[in-house]
Motif scaffolding. Structure first.
Motif, PDB file in Angstrom:
ATOM      1  N   THR A 262       0.842  -1.201   0.000  1.00 16.75           N
ATOM      2  CA  THR A 262       0.000   0.000   0.000  1.00 16.75           C
ATOM      3  C   THR A 262       0.872   1.245   0.000  1.00 16.75           C
ATOM      4  O   THR A 262       2.038   1.213   0.420  1.00 16.75           O
ATOM      5  CB  THR A 262      -0.905   0.039   1.253  1.00 16.75           C
ATOM      6  OG1 THR A 262      -0.080   0.163   2.427  1.00 16.75           O
ATOM      7  CG2 THR A 262      -1.747  -1.229   1.349  1.00 16.75           C
ATOM      8  N   ILE A 263       0.291   2.350  -0.426  1.00 16.96           N
ATOM      9  CA  ILE A 263       1.029   3.609  -0.502  1.00 16.96           C
ATOM     10  C   ILE A 263       1.408   4.112   0.894  1.00 16.96           C
ATOM     11  O   ILE A 263       2.360   4.889   1.057  1.00 16.96           O
ATOM     12  CB  ILE A 263       0.205   4.670  -1.269  1.00 16.96           C
ATOM     13  CG1 ILE A 263       1.060   5.891  -1.618  1.00 16.96           C
ATOM     14  CG2 ILE A 263      -1.023   5.069  -0.488  1.00 16.96           C
ATOM     15  CD1 ILE A 263       2.222   5.596  -2.543  1.00 16.96           C
ATOM     16  N   GLY A 264       0.709   3.628   1.914  1.00 19.74           N
ATOM     17  CA  GLY A 264       1.025   4.042   3.284  1.00 19.74           C
ATOM     18  C   GLY A 264       2.440   3.696   3.707  1.00 19.74           C
ATOM     19  O   GLY A 264       2.999   4.343   4.605  1.00 19.74           O
ATOM     20  N   VAL A 265       3.028   2.691   3.068  1.00 16.00           N
ATOM     21  CA  VAL A 265       4.409   2.309   3.398  1.00 16.00           C
ATOM     22  C   VAL A 265       5.365   3.469   3.126  1.00 16.00           C
ATOM     23  O   VAL A 265       6.355   3.657   3.832  1.00 16.00           O
ATOM     24  CB  VAL A 265       4.821   1.056   2.602  1.00 16.00           C
ATOM     25  CG1 VAL A 265       6.292   0.706   2.852  1.00 16.00           C
ATOM     26  CG2 VAL A 265       3.929  -0.123   2.960  1.00 16.00           C
ATOM     27  N   LEU A 266       5.054   4.279   2.110  1.00 19.75           N
ATOM     28  CA  LEU A 266       5.905   5.414   1.769  1.00 19.75           C
ATOM     29  C   LEU A 266       5.976   6.397   2.937  1.00 19.75           C
ATOM     30  O   LEU A 266       7.055   6.902   3.284  1.00 19.75           O
ATOM     31  CB  LEU A 266       5.365   6.103   0.515  1.00 19.75           C
ATOM     32  CG  LEU A 266       6.211   7.230  -0.073  1.00 19.75           C
ATOM     33  CD1 LEU A 266       7.559   6.702  -0.558  1.00 19.75           C
ATOM     34  CD2 LEU A 266       5.467   7.909  -1.232  1.00 19.75           C
ATOM     35  N   ASP A 267       4.846   6.656   3.554  1.00 20.89           N
ATOM     36  CA  ASP A 267       4.822   7.558   4.711  1.00 20.89           C
ATOM     37  C   ASP A 267       5.592   6.962   5.892  1.00 20.89           C
ATOM     38  O   ASP A 267       6.267   7.680   6.635  1.00 20.89           O
ATOM     39  CB  ASP A 267       3.382   7.845   5.129  1.00 20.89           C
ATOM     40  CG  ASP A 267       2.629   8.650   4.082  1.00 20.89           C
ATOM     41  OD1 ASP A 267       3.267   9.439   3.365  1.00 20.89           O
ATOM     42  OD2 ASP A 267       1.396   8.483   3.977  1.00 20.89           O
TER      43      ASP A 267
END
Length: 336
Positions: free
Chosen positions: A38-43
């Motif tokens: 998920t894109i949340g990993v980037l944060d």
């Protein structure tokens, strides 16, 4: 500051490697299609390092998108993780695995050739050895006919890279790693597969957390001390650091051949039942599991001889199985 492309950089191993790259002062660009993350990993990476990596959502099977990316970005090195990776699933869906794992690799190498780029690290696997004749497995062990489509994509991938290195003077390293587990000490990133887990440890932790009813142990009739399959489990942070060591070897021109490969593991084999017992001890949680039939594509035992990687990469593991299992459990609890 060297700019490093990490494909599959929001995945389990990729995200931990991005963190280590940033800690070492590299500028990181991530490509990921978000098919298994998920894109949340980037944060979460940004929270750990204090610096947000440049991110591009690209499906590497789309050649035009790959070309456009390289048109617009200058790269000093590439660490290529992006691939489908489940042994059982690969046997059921071989064409998907060949299209994704081989096609994306070819498109990236073509761009490197066309632009005279160098320094390529390939996420390979101990599956290239099949069921090895001798344990622990050294780099001199023969590459046997693959037991699964996934393993075959890694074998073919290495062959493609080696031939490309000879023809176009590319420098590359394949890291043949064993079974990565665990989570970052911050517990901000870890292994979180979408859907039903295909690997042992996330299935273990999800079962302990009550998300899964029970854990299936595939076979107890292997010729091992307790009848269950033996694998070499390496903490994902140790594995990530091996990629940094390999990258520095290429950037500093310390490689001895255009194409090199190294085993990356803990050097210790643990059976499925041993892992279950160790997890129960680390988590203080009993695990509901049952013995079922063997799974197609699985081998009896595999664990690494890491002597060459220790010497040539000046790298060795630092974390134990218990530490890895404890961090995996803490990561799971954070998801609940």
């Amino acid at each position: 500051m060297k700019k490093i492309l990490v494909t599959g950089g929001l995945g389990f191993i990729g995200s931990h490697t991005v963190v280590e790259l940033q800690h070492e002062g590299f500028e990181v660009i991530i490509i990921d299609d978000l098919s298994n993350t998920t894109i949340g990993v980037l944060d979460n990476i940004t929270e750990i390092t204090g610096k947000k990596p440049d991110f591009h959502q690209i499906d590497l099977r789309k050649k035009k998108e790959v070309t456009t990316f390289f048109d617009n970005n200058k790269i000093d090195g590439i660490i290529h993780f992006a691939a489908f990776k489940a042994v059982g699933e690969s046997v059921q869906n071989p064409l998907d695995y060949y299209e994704n794992n081989i096609g994306s690799l070819v498109y990236i190498l073509q761009e490197m050739r066309n632009r005279k780029l160098d320094n390529f690290i390939f996420s390979s696997s101990c599956t290239v050895y099949g069921q090895a004749d001798e344990l622990p497995i050294t780099e001199n062990a023969p590459v046997k006919k693959a037991e699964s489509t996934y393993g075959n994509t890694k074998q073919i991938g290495e062959e493609i890279i080696e031939e490309t290195c000879k023809a176009h003077h590319l420098n590359a390293i394949a890291l043949r790693y064993f079974n990565p587990i665990g989570a970052h000490d911050s517990i901000k990133i870890g292994e979180l597969p979408l859907g039903v887990p295909q690997n042992l440890i996330p299935f273990v932790t999800q079962t302990a957390a009550g998300i899964r009813k029970e854990l299936s142990v595939f076979g107890d009739d292997y010729p091992t001390p307790d009848g269950t399959a033996i694998r070499d489990y390496i903490h994902v942070v140790d594995l990530a650091k091996a990629h940094i060591a390999a990258l520095k070897r290429l950037l500093n021109k310390n490689n001895k051949q255009n194409f090199e490969f190294f085993n990356v593991g803990s050097g210790k084999g643990s059976s499925v039942l041993e892992v279950i017992k160790a997890f129960e001890k680390a988590s203080k949680k009993p695990l509901n599991y049952k013995i079922v039939g063997r799974r197609e594509g699985d081998i009896t035992a595999a664990f690494a001889d890491t002597t060459i990687a220790n010497k040539e990469l000046n790298w060795k593991t630092e974390k134990t199985l218990d530490e890895a299992l404890s961090s995996a459990w803490k990561w799971q609890l954070k998801q609940s």
